[in-house]
Design an enzyme around this catalytic site. Structure first.
Site, PDB file in Angstrom:
ATOM      1  N   GLY A 268       1.121  -1.861   5.255  1.00 57.43           N
ATOM      2  CA  GLY A 268       1.332  -2.834   6.111  1.00 57.43           C
ATOM      3  C   GLY A 268       0.377  -3.845   6.508  1.00 57.43           C
ATOM      4  N   GLY A 269      -0.876  -3.686   5.393  1.00 59.81           N
ATOM      5  CA  GLY A 269      -2.082  -4.684   6.065  1.00 59.81           C
ATOM      6  C   GLY A 269      -2.479  -4.487   7.330  1.00 59.81           C
TER       7      GLY A 269
ATOM      8  N   THR B 113       0.946  -1.212   0.111  1.00 59.79           N
ATOM      9  CA  THR B 113      -0.084   0.086  -0.046  1.00 59.79           C
ATOM     10  C   THR B 113       1.054   1.341   0.025  1.00 59.79           C
ATOM     11  OG1 THR B 113      -1.610  -1.248   1.152  1.00 59.79           O
ATOM     12  CG2 THR B 113      -1.597   1.168   1.585  1.00 59.79           C
TER      13      THR B 113
ATOM     14  N   SER C 143     -11.187  -1.816   6.140  1.00 55.27           N
ATOM     15  CA  SER C 143      -9.832  -1.417   6.015  1.00 55.27           C
ATOM     16  C   SER C 143      -9.019  -1.436   7.294  1.00 55.27           C
ATOM     17  CB  SER C 143      -9.787  -0.357   5.143  1.00 55.27           C
ATOM     18  OG  SER C 143      -8.349   0.140   5.113  1.00 55.27           O
TER      19      SER C 143
ATOM     20  N   THR D 280      -4.294   2.072  -1.837  1.00 51.54           N
ATOM     21  CA  THR D 280      -3.892   0.783  -2.016  1.00 51.54           C
ATOM     22  C   THR D 280      -4.652   0.291  -3.239  1.00 51.54           C
ATOM     23  OG1 THR D 280      -3.497  -1.110  -0.856  1.00 51.54           O
ATOM     24  CG2 THR D 280      -5.410  -0.250  -0.683  1.00 51.54           C
TER      25      THR D 280
ATOM     26  N   ASN E 108      -4.388  -3.075  -2.532  1.00 50.74           N
ATOM     27  CA  ASN E 108      -4.498  -4.224  -1.574  1.00 50.74           C
ATOM     28  C   ASN E 108      -3.029  -4.837  -1.617  1.00 50.74           C
ATOM     29  OD1 ASN E 108      -5.060  -5.719   0.605  1.00 50.74           O
ATOM     30  ND2 ASN E 108      -6.388  -7.201  -0.592  1.00 50.74           N
TER      31      ASN E 108
ATOM     32  N   ASP F 284     -10.252  -8.133   1.416  1.00 52.71           N
ATOM     33  CA  ASP F 284     -10.425  -7.490   2.848  1.00 52.71           C
ATOM     34  C   ASP F 284     -11.864  -7.731   3.552  1.00 52.71           C
ATOM     35  OD1 ASP F 284      -8.023  -6.634   3.015  1.00 52.71           O
ATOM     36  OD2 ASP F 284      -8.309  -4.576   2.424  1.00 52.71           O
TER      37      ASP F 284
HETATM   38  O1  DON Z   1      -7.098  -1.690   3.507  1.00 56.21           O
HETATM   39  C1  DON Z   1      -6.519  -2.583   4.009  1.00 56.21           C
HETATM   40  O2  DON Z   1      -6.530  -2.719   5.241  1.00 56.21           O
HETATM   41  C2  DON Z   1      -5.656  -3.411   3.120  1.00 56.21           C
HETATM   42  N1  DON Z   1      -6.191  -3.430   1.703  1.00 56.21           N
HETATM   43  C3  DON Z   1      -4.241  -2.805   3.196  1.00 56.21           C
HETATM   44  C4  DON Z   1      -3.225  -3.508   2.283  1.00 56.21           C
HETATM   45  C5  DON Z   1      -1.772  -3.130   2.620  1.00 56.21           C
HETATM   46  O3  DON Z   1      -1.564  -2.430   3.293  1.00 56.21           O
HETATM   47  C6  DON Z   1      -0.900  -3.974   1.812  1.00 56.21           C
HETATM   48  N2  DON Z   1       0.475  -3.723   2.343  1.00 56.21           N
HETATM   49  N3  DON Z   1       1.184  -4.397   2.974  1.00 56.21           N
END
Ligand code: DON
Length: 484
Positions: free
Chosen positions: A430-431, A338, A409, A356, A358, A380
């Site tokens: 960072g998901g 992201t 998210s 992002t 994703n 997600d």
């Molecule tokens: O919206 C979210 O939480 C995820 N789609 C974010 C994805 C992300 O940060 C990928 N990177 N590591």
């Protein structure tokens, strides 16, 4: 000041500021410039969130998160036995949610922009045509993802994945798409030629998005989550991002303790942070989803009495997870699929944006005719209660799939005030680890007196489900890196 993952994008944003544009004008240009220079995460085919704080102290947020298509439903990623079908929500056309980014920039522009959209997009289009030099990192990423991009795109793609560091990449097709948007406004993406090409393409590849899905997409202004932590005022994104609510819970559960006294990344600080996060993530996964679809008991979740009650069974004496903490030697690199950027203009207006696709290059599906990648944001959602998604997050009914619903998210674009003044603008990729990384960065600066750069460079510990890793962050990806 503009800080983003690519110097070319930051340059375009700061040129807009120098030309008299405000932070919101620069947001539009920077967001699109990242789509050209950083296709790994910058996008036309994805979505994001922005939190702003104007120089007069007004705050707000915009949600341009992707949505499920009209044909989406709760069990769409399950087989006839009710099992999650591997890859279906993560790879290729079936994973794509209705993109929100273009609607987002037009909303921001309409409400706060001062220069014309043509003026804002002109340098981006020029850059796409002139080309961007491939960095070492980018060449490595192309190498790493070449196979999977080819696999999703049936063995051929016009996306230049074969190039090397130092090559100049031109994006004439993307420039054309951007030109259409510049001329026709948001309809240049969500209706007419682009929408037809895009929906036909996704459906030919087996996906679900129709012209109607695109035509119906709207970005939404949302009231951010605002709370105090000691003498800070923290402003962060509200649902359908879980970032603001979860960070609010974590900070409030920690507030009674003097963590400056415990020390940075000391066992006590980590233990407290972990236990607060464990409780906050349990609430996140159970209660949070798209507020247009589910009732979220925010009043209770964020009330002092509820949060103190949640921490009643916390004790420094029962460090039940200390064995996991000791696994801290494992070096993992913060994933960064992201991207976050932050902008402050001369008047002091500040914006914090996380955007992002994703995964890396999203679903890996690349539309040759339009010149951009499509997201895999459908992952997600909670495809099935109790089954983790690709970030290990487990969801419940609140985040189940429904037509036109937004997937939950973790993106946490955040602005912090101290004594009524702008103090920090912060965010990260960072998901599932975004929320705790943003929280630690704020704590590093405020509680442990680090500079912004030191805060970003400091080792963070990652709490993901029940595991805790600590790792160093040599490249400083949190907030943003100029090295990319
Ligand atoms: O919206 C979210 O939480 C995820 N789609 C974010 C994805 C992300 O940060 C990928 N990177 N590591």
């Amino acid at each position: 000041m503009v800080v983003s993952a690519r110097v070319e994008a930051s340059q375009i944003g700061s040129d807009i500021l120098a030309k008299g544009g405000n932070a919101f004008d620069a947001m539009v240009a920077t967001e699109m410039a990242l789509a050209v220079t950083y296709p790994f995460a910058g996008n036309l085919g994805g979505g994001g969130f922005m939190v702003y704080r104007k120089s007069n102290g007004d705050v707000g947020g915009i949600d341009y998160r992707e949505k499920a298509p009209l044909s989406g439903h709760k069990d769409m990623y399950l087989d006839s036995l009710g099992k999650v079908i591997p890859d279906m929500s993560t790879k290729g056309a079936t994973a794509v949610g209705v993109p929100g980014t273009i609607a987002g920039i037009f909303e921001v522009h309409e409400k706060f922009g001062s220069l014309s959209m043509e003026e804002l997009l002109a340098p981006v289009i020029a850059l796409a045509e002139k080309g961007v030099v491939v960095t070492e990192n980018q060449a490595n990423r192309f190498e790493n993802y070449r196979e999977s991009i080819l696999e999703v795109n049936d063995g051929i793609t016009s996306f230049p994945i074969g190039c090397k560091a130092g090559d100049t990449l031109k994006y004439p097709v993307l420039a054309n798409t951007l030109r259409r948007i510049s001329k026709e406004g948001r309809d240049g993406f969500y209706k007419g030629e682009t929408a037809k090409i895009l929906s036909n393409f996704i459906q030919e590849k087996g996906g679900f998005i129709t012209e109607e899905d695109l035509a119906k997409y709207e970005a939404k202004w949302r009231q951010p989550i605002i709370f105090n932590y000691k003498d800070l005022k923290i402003i962060s994104m509200s649902p359908p991002s879980s970032g603001g609510v979860t960070i609010n819970q974590i900070f409030k559960m920690m507030e009674p303790y003097d963590i400056a006294e415990f020390g940075h990344n000391s066992a006590k600080t980590i233990q407290l942070f972990t236990e607060a996060s464990r409780r906050a993530y349990a609430d996140r996964n159970y209660f949070l989803g798209d507020p247009d679809f589910v009732e979220i008991p925010l009043d209770v979740l964020l009330s002092q009495s509820y949060l103190m009650e949640r921490m009643e069974n916390f004790s420094f004496d029962s460090a039940t997870k200390s064995a996991d903490v000791s696994h801290g030697e494992i070096e993992i690199l913060e994933s960064m699929e992201t991207t976050h950027y932050s902008i402050i203009d001369a008047e002091g207006n500040a914006i914090s944006v996380t955007t992002t696709l994703n995964g890396a290059y999203g679903s890996k599906l690349y539309c040759d005719e339009l010149g951009f990648f499509l997201n895999n944001e459908m992952d997600d959602f909670s495809a099935k209660p109790g089954v983790p998604n690709m970030f290990g997050l487990i969801g419940a009914d609140a985040n189940s799939i429904a037509p036109e619903k937004r997937m939950l998210s973790s993106m946490t674009p955040t602005i912090v005030e101290k004594d009524g003044q702008l103090y920090m603008v912060v965010g990260t990729p960072g998901g599932s680890t975004i929320i705790t990384a943003v929280a630690q960065t704020i704590l590093n600066t405020y509680e442990f007196n680090m500079s912004m750069q030191e805060s970003v460079n400091a080792p963070v510990f990652i709490i993901n489900g029940y595991r805790i890793w600590s790792f160093s962050n040599p490249k400083g990806f949190r907030t943003h890196s100029k090295k990319n």
